[in-house]
Design a protein around this motif. Structure first.
Motif: not given
Length: 412
Positions: A243-247, A369-372, A386-388
């Motif tokens: 979720f955080s990867t997207l937003w 969040a940090i990774a994205a 790909a991460l998400g």
């Protein structure tokens, strides 16, 4: 494990046919209060530039606004939410809301960066009243309807998160960034008054007779003794990482060609996510029918699939919309099922269970969040997707493995 949890849900439903249900009006009041409280954690994100310019803050200090808010929230999950198991829940909710009003007022009136940062940390700490309310609502709901109630209340949480940036951006454009926190303080004070008049003092279980230190230690020991809690906490970590990867990163490609959207326009994307969050309230009803395991598997599979259309964000607005709806639907479905199942493990320790579970939610959100954002800078939007998908796929693999393990145990 998931299969036994489904069976326990069916038995609980059969035992509680005669228990009164919460009125829909009170459930919706819980949902509104949860959404309003958690939105405070996310209001600042579109306002950082304006806040920094107003108070002559360096870029590092401006970043500290978001960091301290989330640090405060994480501390509150461990230090404040468990109090719901030992205190008069109505008084606890009202007291936290009133203190939140004070923190919001301090932020709105902050004359210096130091005061602002202290106020945002306190605001994050007290915004965990959201999770106190979720546990309270679960305690008031009969087991046969608990999934539906938790689904509706948690829907309010997700909607509050998704709309926070939109609301703060619009209010700031109209009356400045301080108006956002003044408006929130006014709404929070009103909700405190209404909840004081409407809520009962306790839930269905009596408060625990523990000292505060014992209460905090028992939160840790609950994880050691409840395998289902550990499993569901891992699901929560993974779905909120996705979720955080997207937003946390979707604004980056949308601010570039071919979109070049303004911050306000990007904030409106949250309105699309609400569609998925509302649709996922059905997950609570599926839980009440004893289908929590299957619901989790289907939602995790849908979460992984959602990254396929999201990968085409740069060339297709329709693909972006479809992906956002699918992702928010899937995340909400898993989250509702998680909270309903873990509360049923120990209703007398519901606040500790939900507070501990939400710590994993926070870790997942921060990780995503940090990774994205780092990955976008290094390798672009495709790598973020790909991460998400990786987080989502790992959740599905974990679910499938535990289902097979439970089936093998039953055969033995």
């Amino acid at each position: 494990m998931p299969g036994s949890a489904d069976a326990a849900t069916r038995r609980g439903a059969a035992r509680s046919d005669e228990e009164p249900a919460l009125s829909r009006g009170v459930v919706m009041l819980f949902a509104v209060a949860c959404g309003a409280a958690v939105a405070n954690v996310y209001f600042s994100q579109p306002l950082l530039v304006a806040m920094g310019d107003d108070l002559a803050m360096s870029p590092g200090l401006v970043g500290g606004i978001v960091t301290l808010t989330h640090v405060g929230y994480g501390l509150g999950l461990f230090l404040l939410v468990p109090l719901g198991d030992m205190a008069d829940r109505r008084r606890l909710v009202v007291a936290q809301l009133l203190l939140l009003v004070v923190a919001l007022t301090v932020v709105a009136a902050a004359p210096t960066a130091a005061v602002l940062l202290a106020g945002t940390a306190a605001m994050g700490l007290l915004a965990v009243v959201t999770q106190t309310l979720v546990a309270f609502a679960a305690s008031l709901a009969p087991p046969a309807a608990r999934g539906r109630v938790v689904g509706l209340v948690t829907g309010g949480v997700v909607i509050g998160i998704l709309l926070a940036r939109t609301v703060s951006g619009v209010l700031a454009d109209l009356a400045g960034w301080r108006s956002v926190y003044l408006a929130s303080a006014s709404l929070t004070a009103l909700l405190a008054l209404v909840l004081h008049r409407v809520l009962p003092r306790h839930g269905a279980t009596p408060p625990a007779t523990l000292r505060y230190g014992q209460l905090l230690r028992s939160t840790v020991t609950l994880f050691a003794g409840e395998p289902l809690l550990r499993l569901r906490a891992l699901f929560g970590l993974l779905v909120f990482a996705a979720f955080s990867t997207l937003w946390s990163s979707v604004a980056l490609p949308l601010s570039e060609e071919p979109y070049s959207l303004s911050h306000s326009a990007i904030g409106m994307l949250g309105l699309i996510g609400v569609v998925g969050a509302l649709a996922a309230s059905a997950a609570g009803r599926l839980h009440d029918r004893g289908l929590s395991g299957r619901t989790t598997g289907a939602a995790l599979a849908l979460l992984a699939v959602s990254w396929l259309p999201l990968a085409f964000t740069g060339s297709s607005p329709g693909a972006l919309v479809a992906g956002v709806i699918l992702l928010d639907l899937a995340v909400q479905a898993v989250h509702v099922t998680n909270q309903t199942l873990i509360y049923a493990l120990r209703p007398d320790a519901g606040s500790r269970l939900i507070g501990g579970y939400m710590v994993f939610y926070s870790v997942g959100s921060a990780t995503g969040a940090i990774a994205a954002t780092s990955l976008y800078a290094a390798a672009g939007w495709g790598a973020v997707c790909a991460l998400g998908a990786g987080f989502s796929g790992l959740g599905f693999v974990l679910w499938a493995a535990t289902r097979r393990g439970a089936a093998a145990a039953r055969r033995v």
